[in-house]
Write a protein that holds these residues in place. Structure first.
Motif, PDB file in Angstrom:
ATOM      1  N   ASP A   1      -3.894 -10.851   0.702  1.00 44.45           N
ATOM      2  CA  ASP A   1      -4.767  -9.691   0.905  1.00 44.45           C
ATOM      3  C   ASP A   1      -5.972 -10.173   1.717  1.00 44.45           C
ATOM      4  O   ASP A   1      -6.588 -11.181   1.357  1.00 44.45           O
ATOM      5  CB  ASP A   1      -5.192  -9.196  -0.489  1.00 44.45           C
ATOM      6  N   SER A   2      -6.304  -9.463   2.797  1.00 44.45           N
ATOM      7  CA  SER A   2      -7.448  -9.885   3.612  1.00 44.45           C
ATOM      8  C   SER A   2      -8.044  -8.680   4.318  1.00 44.45           C
ATOM      9  O   SER A   2      -7.365  -7.680   4.542  1.00 44.45           O
ATOM     10  CB  SER A   2      -6.994 -10.927   4.642  1.00 44.45           C
TER      11      SER A   2
ATOM     12  N   GLU B   1     -13.938 -10.538  -1.923  1.00 47.13           N
ATOM     13  CA  GLU B   1     -14.145  -9.486  -0.912  1.00 47.13           C
ATOM     14  C   GLU B   1     -15.509  -8.817  -0.991  1.00 47.13           C
ATOM     15  O   GLU B   1     -15.643  -7.724  -1.513  1.00 47.13           O
ATOM     16  CB  GLU B   1     -13.033  -8.440  -0.961  1.00 47.13           C
TER      17      GLU B   1
ATOM     18  N   GLU C   1     -12.694 -10.119   3.565  1.00 45.12           N
ATOM     19  CA  GLU C   1     -11.929 -10.585   2.401  1.00 45.12           C
ATOM     20  C   GLU C   1     -10.961 -11.697   2.793  1.00 45.12           C
ATOM     21  O   GLU C   1     -10.363 -11.650   3.864  1.00 45.12           O
ATOM     22  CB  GLU C   1     -11.122  -9.398   1.836  1.00 45.12           C
TER      23      GLU C   1
ATOM     24  N   TYR D   1       0.804  -1.229   0.000  1.00 44.28           N
ATOM     25  CA  TYR D   1       0.000   0.000   0.000  1.00 44.28           C
ATOM     26  C   TYR D   1       0.834   1.275   0.000  1.00 44.28           C
ATOM     27  O   TYR D   1       0.430   2.272  -0.561  1.00 44.28           O
ATOM     28  CB  TYR D   1      -0.879   0.058   1.259  1.00 44.28           C
TER      29      TYR D   1
ATOM     30  N   ASP E   1      -8.257  -3.469   6.083  1.00 44.15           N
ATOM     31  CA  ASP E   1      -7.899  -4.194   4.857  1.00 44.15           C
ATOM     32  C   ASP E   1      -6.380  -4.120   4.754  1.00 44.15           C
ATOM     33  O   ASP E   1      -5.798  -3.035   4.860  1.00 44.15           O
ATOM     34  CB  ASP E   1      -8.576  -3.524   3.663  1.00 44.15           C
TER      35      ASP E   1
HETATM   36 MG    MG Z   1      -7.803  -6.185   0.456  1.00 38.61          MG
END
Ligand code: MG
Length: 256
Positions: A111-112, A207, A238, A57, A100
């Motif tokens: 990714d979660s 997600e 997600e 990110y 996130d």
């Molecule tokens: Mg995500």
């Protein structure tokens, strides 16, 4: 382009999944009334450093962002539901927080996301999170080799529609691999039996995210934070999953 991973590569993706799961678990435990969003971001940043992981990110700067994201975590509170830029805000009683998190370990991304309520929960928010979680579970259950992408989308959308919720199709799941966002796009509603055939080796983030009383969104001036158009609250969950010969493998499973 859709890339399929070998069973060996999927094994190589497990550490990233486990790391993401550990950070999401730590964030959910830390989130409480009186905790600042910047503290959550700092904790995730420290965990990235300790693990030798790489944030997906911090330097992320797509056309819609006013500037690079600059944080390692998305924190979306109440009517914010996606891409919330961590800022100086202290969580208050009853806040609905969605986190996130995506990062790479050994060059593979996972990714979660998870929604939690801090302090005294409003039963409507508990319900909204539960619907999103059930939609995620249904989407994962449909991620079987031989099924179609539309089966995943339909499973998610059906749960929402059965509960009277609208589904926004502007943002959804995506392929995951060496980078955070790849093909295919995984919409949160669609037609069963349609679309890409699901084959072993496909790795995707599923997600679902829903808003209480609208399916329309608006963006903050920072270009990042996405809110409901009507001020109602949102929930977002997600997981990153790999489709294997034996069915879906949840790489970001927090119980594993
Ligand atoms: Mg995500």
């Amino acid at each position: 382009m859709i890339e399929l991973r070998t069973p060996t590569q999927i094994e190589e993706m497990r550490p990233a999944g486990r790391f993401i799961a550990s950070v999401i678990t730590a964030l959910a435990e830390k989130a409480a009334v009186g905790v600042n969003l910047l503290e959550l971001d700092e904790m995730a940043h420290q965990m990235i450093k300790d693990a030798g992981a790489e944030s997906c990110y911090i330097d992320y700067h797509p056309s819609f962002g006013a500037s690079p994201f600059g944080k390692v975590l998305c924190t979306s509170v109440n009517d914010a539901v996606l891409h919330g830029l961590p800022h100086d805000y202290t969580l208050a009683d009853g806040d609905l927080l969605s986190v996130d998190f995506a990062a790479a370990v050994d060059g593979w991304v996972s990714d979660s996301a998870l929604s939690v309520i801090v302090g005294e929960p409003d039963p409507k928010d508990v319900w909204l999170i539960d619907v999103a979680q059930r939609a995620l579970d249904a989407g994962i259950a449909a991620a079987q080799p031989g099924n179609r992408l539309g089966d995943i989308s339909h499973a998610i959308g059906s749960i929402a529609r059965d509960e009277g919720l609208g589904v926004n199709l502007q943002f959804g799941g995506h392929g995951v691999g060496r980078t955070m966002h790849g093909d295919p796009h995984v919409p949160n509603d669609g037609r069963a039996g349609k679309g890409l055939k699901l084959r072993p080796g496909l790795v995707i983030a599923i997600e679902p995210w829903f808003l209480h009383t609208t399916d329309e969104i608006r963006f903050d001036e920072d270009g990042w934070t996405i809110r409901s158009a009507d001020g109602s609250r949102g929930a977002h969950v997600e997981h990153t999953i790999a489709i294997t010969e034996d069915g879906p493998l949840v790489l970001t499973d927090r119980a594993a």
